[in-house]
Write an enzyme that holds these catalytic residues in place. Structure first.
Site, short mmCIF file in Angstrom:
data_model
loop_
_atom_site.label_atom_id
_atom_site.label_comp_id
_atom_site.label_asym_id
_atom_site.label_seq_id
_atom_site.Cartn_x
_atom_site.Cartn_y
_atom_site.Cartn_z
N CYS A 1 -6.69 -10.42 -0.22
CA CYS A 1 -7.07 -9.10 -0.73
C CYS A 1 -6.15 -8.75 -1.91
O CYS A 1 -4.95 -8.57 -1.71
CB CYS A 1 -6.95 -8.01 0.34
N LYS B 1 -7.75 7.01 6.00
CA LYS B 1 -6.43 6.95 5.37
C LYS B 1 -6.56 7.51 3.97
O LYS B 1 -7.51 7.20 3.26
CB LYS B 1 -5.99 5.48 5.30
N CYS C 1 -4.20 -5.38 -1.37
CA CYS C 1 -3.03 -5.47 -0.48
C CYS C 1 -2.03 -6.50 -1.00
O CYS C 1 -0.91 -6.53 -0.51
CB CYS C 1 -3.40 -5.97 0.91
N HIS D 1 2.60 8.70 -0.09
CA HIS D 1 3.90 8.25 -0.61
C HIS D 1 4.96 9.33 -0.36
O HIS D 1 6.09 9.03 0.04
CB HIS D 1 3.82 7.98 -2.11
N CYS E 1 -11.82 -6.53 3.27
CA CYS E 1 -10.48 -6.12 3.68
C CYS E 1 -10.61 -4.96 4.66
O CYS E 1 -11.28 -3.98 4.37
CB CYS E 1 -9.68 -5.68 2.45
N HIS F 1 -8.96 -1.81 2.65
CA HIS F 1 -9.57 -1.30 1.42
C HIS F 1 -11.09 -1.43 1.40
O HIS F 1 -11.75 -0.91 0.50
CB HIS F 1 -8.98 -2.04 0.21
N LYS G 1 -5.72 6.62 -3.10
CA LYS G 1 -6.33 6.94 -4.39
C LYS G 1 -7.69 6.27 -4.51
O LYS G 1 -8.67 6.87 -4.93
CB LYS G 1 -5.40 6.44 -5.50
N HIS H 1 0.64 9.91 -4.30
CA HIS H 1 -0.13 10.86 -3.48
C HIS H 1 0.66 11.22 -2.23
O HIS H 1 1.78 10.73 -2.02
CB HIS H 1 -1.53 10.33 -3.16
N1 MSP Z 1 4.35 -1.89 -2.56
C1 MSP Z 1 4.09 -1.97 -1.18
C2 MSP Z 1 5.35 -1.81 -0.36
C3 MSP Z 1 6.43 -2.78 -0.67
S1 MSP Z 1 7.86 -2.45 0.26
C4 MSP Z 1 8.86 -3.75 0.03
C5 MSP Z 1 3.09 -0.90 -0.79
N2 MSP Z 1 2.99 0.13 -1.61
S2 MSP Z 1 1.97 1.35 -1.42
O1 MSP Z 1 2.23 2.22 -2.52
O2 MSP Z 1 0.66 0.87 -1.30
O3 MSP Z 1 2.31 2.02 -0.08
C6 MSP Z 1 3.59 2.45 0.18
C7 MSP Z 1 3.66 3.18 1.50
O4 MSP Z 1 2.88 4.36 1.48
C8 MSP Z 1 3.19 2.36 2.69
O5 MSP Z 1 4.18 2.45 3.70
C9 MSP Z 1 1.95 3.02 3.14
O6 MSP Z 1 1.78 2.96 4.52
C10 MSP Z 1 2.24 4.46 2.72
N3 MSP Z 1 1.02 5.20 2.66
C11 MSP Z 1 0.02 5.08 1.75
N4 MSP Z 1 -0.99 5.90 2.14
C12 MSP Z 1 -0.67 6.52 3.30
C13 MSP Z 1 -1.22 7.55 4.06
N5 MSP Z 1 -2.40 8.06 3.82
N6 MSP Z 1 -0.47 8.06 5.06
C14 MSP Z 1 0.81 7.68 5.29
N7 MSP Z 1 1.35 6.73 4.58
C15 MSP Z 1 0.56 5.90 3.79
O7 MSP Z 1 2.47 -1.02 0.25
#
Ligand code: MSP
Length: 503
Positions: free
Chosen positions: A125, A294, A128, A20, A143, A146, A297, A17
């Site tokens: 969690c 935030k 997380c 990412h 959490c 979440h 998904k 999304h």
């Molecule tokens: N798998 C772990 C990271 C491991 S790194 C060694 C993880 N994955 S995640 O897919 O949940 O999130 C990855 C990144 O996307 C995180 O830095 C998270 O902050 C970012 N984002 C997810 N949703 C977001 C927003 N809505 N806005 C900005 N970034 C956010 O955590």
């Protein structure tokens, strides 16, 4: 000089999304800028495939974790080129070479005396994959991220002796003011360290979906240690030759604020335990919010980057995210503010500037650009620009860097109005002045296009091609460093009728 930048590796429990896409684009902007400086750049992104987040999601779908991981990893891999991200490698933590490296490094940490057996009891969690301290828990034992109920875990584990690094971490933060950026996040991490570090589980007993612990078959590594090591393992097998000696340590880890503690506390401690050099900087960005929440998904309020790209193109999305939300802070995004910026800034300010400039050169001079001195009433406003943009990007200040450049786009628009070439063109006595104005304008346009390339790669390249000046090196970016001979017609960079553009 080398520059190594990473994004977090993304969980494959759901589809990509905008959150990412955000970090991937940020890393790409930095990577492209450093390539423009002629540095050796390595830009890493990828997927985090082990642990409960993925195992639970697969279970809920009635498929094996590997099957879900394979399917979603491909979606993340496909996202990068759609964003025009120029990553040098895409790591998957299920790559056998990564798994072997995790076993090797964590085996070394154990040999160093930083691993012991114990019992973990506390809140956890599964979304997380994080053990929560009592003061981190939301009402109703939920959490804080979440909002799901936490589980009570009691498990026989191998622990990582995080507490052994208390003093060294405090010293690190004392010596390297800019280890974690921005300062608010640094202070947050330091406060966590000062509050007293507790040892953390290094392995999980109940879980099967993970990297096998070489000294105990009944355990897999806790997913965060497996995941963090991607930054190190990737260099050893991304290419035929091992790049570690050339590129380690990373220049920048870009992360979201929710994963600060893992990167700013666990990760440097783990590297110290493994006797590896520490990254230079960890830059922590905020959340993109929709309706104040935030985007995620699981919360179901997702702005689909694929849909935005299909209609407006990747450049527009890249531009919008860094213009709309100051990089490093939280900020709201919406389709309404996206469309407004697309129209007022990309289409009207940059798009029109480019098409007007080229149209006037074609109309008044058959596309030829004269040589000679530039108009000093404009050049002064561009002096020092390349250095200040570079300095800002060095500090990962992407929004400020973009703003510096955009002020010059606006300055060029004002210059057109001030000098009104269409008025000058009416009287042949003004021919020299008109030449100078058009030459200055087109050289200004070239300068901003080179500087904008990290943000708007596709549009900048098209524009520079029309100007017959495709050189992207920053050394030639300053106003006056180039010499455009002739320009060619250019199709609208940011068409307002975007349905037609995507057709
Ligand atoms: N798998 C772990 C990271 C491991 S790194 C060694 C993880 N994955 S995640 O897919 O949940 O999130 C990855 C990144 O996307 C995180 O830095 C998270 O902050 C970012 N984002 C997810 N949703 C977001 C927003 N809505 N806005 C900005 N970034 C956010 O955590």
């Amino acid at each position: 000089m080398s520059f190594y930048v990473t994004t977090p590796i993304y969980y494959v429990n759901a589809a990509p999304h905008l959150g990412h896409a955000y970090t991937t684009i940020a890393a790409d902007v930095m990577a492209r800028h450093h390539r423009q400086r002629g540095e050796e750049v390595f830009f890493l992104t990828g997927t985090d495939e082990h642990g409960e987040p993925v195992a639970d999601a697969a279970h809920a779908l009635g498929v094996e974790p590997q099957e879900l991981a394979d399917k979603n990893a491909e979606r993340f891999r496909a996202l990068a080129p759609q964003l025009s991200a120029s990553n040098d490698f895409f790591i998957r933590t299920t790559d056998p070479q990564h798994e072997a490296k995790v076993q090797e490094v964590l085996g070394r940490v154990r040999e160093g005396g930083y691993v012991y057996e114990g019992t973990y009891e506390g809140w956890y969690c599964p979304r997380c994959a994080d053990f929560k301290a009592d003061n981190e828990i939301e009402e109703g034992t939920r959490c804080p991220i979440h909002h799901i109920e936490l589980t009570r875990e009691q498990e026989q584990n191998y622990f990582f002796a995080l507490s052994a690094f208390q003093e060294r971490l405090e010293a690190l933060y004392g010596e390297h003011e800019r280890f974690v950026l921005p300062a608010t996040r640094r202070n947050e991490a330091l406060a966590f360290i000062r509050s007293g570090l507790r040892d953390v589980p290094l392995t999980r007993h109940r879980l099967r979906w993970g990297v096998r612990v070489p000294w105990d078959d009944e355990h897999v590594f806790y997913v965060w240690f497996d995941a963090l090591l991607n930054y190190y393992s990737a260099l050893s097998y991304a290419r035929d030759q091992d790049l570690t000696a050339r590129l380690w340590p990373p220049s920048y880890h870009l992360i979201g604020k929710d994963i600060l503690r893992f990167h700013a506390v666990y990760w440097p401690a783990l590297l110290m335990a493994a006797e590896l050099e520490l990254p230079e900087h960890i830059f922590v960005h905020g959340f993109l919010l929709m309706d104040g929440e935030k985007m995620s998904k699981s919360l179901g309020n997702v702005l689909d980057p694929f849909a935005v790209i299909e209609r407006f193109g990747a450049d527009a999305l890249r531009f919008y995210l860094f213009r709309e939300v100051p990089f490093g802070q939280d900020g709201s995004v919406s389709t309404a503010s996206f469309e407004l910026r697309y129209e007022t800034e990309l289409a009207n300010e940059l798009g029109n500037l480019a098409s007007r400039t080229i149209a006037m050169l074609l109309r008044y001079r058959g596309g030829e650009v004269s040589s000679g001195a530039l108009d000093e009433s404009l050049t002064g406003d561009f002096s020092g620009l390349v250095d200040s943009v570079s300095e800002l990007i060095d500090g990962a200040e992407l929004t400020l860097a973009l703003d510096e450049i955009w002020r010059r786009v606006r300055r060029l628009n004002r210059y057109v109005e001030e000098r009104a070439p269409w008025v000058l063109a009416r009287d042949p006595a003004n021919a020299q002045e008109l030449d100078c104005v058009l030459r200055t304008l087109v050289e200004g346009l070239r300068s901003v296009a080179v500087l904008l390339w990290p943000f708007l790669p596709g549009s900048s390249e098209r524009l520079l091609a029309a100007l017959g000046a495709s050189e992207l090196a920053l050394a030639g970016a300053a106003l006056g460093a180039g010499q455009i001979a002739r320009v060619q017609a250019l199709e609208s960079l940011f068409p307002k009728d975007t349905q037609a553009a995507s057709a």
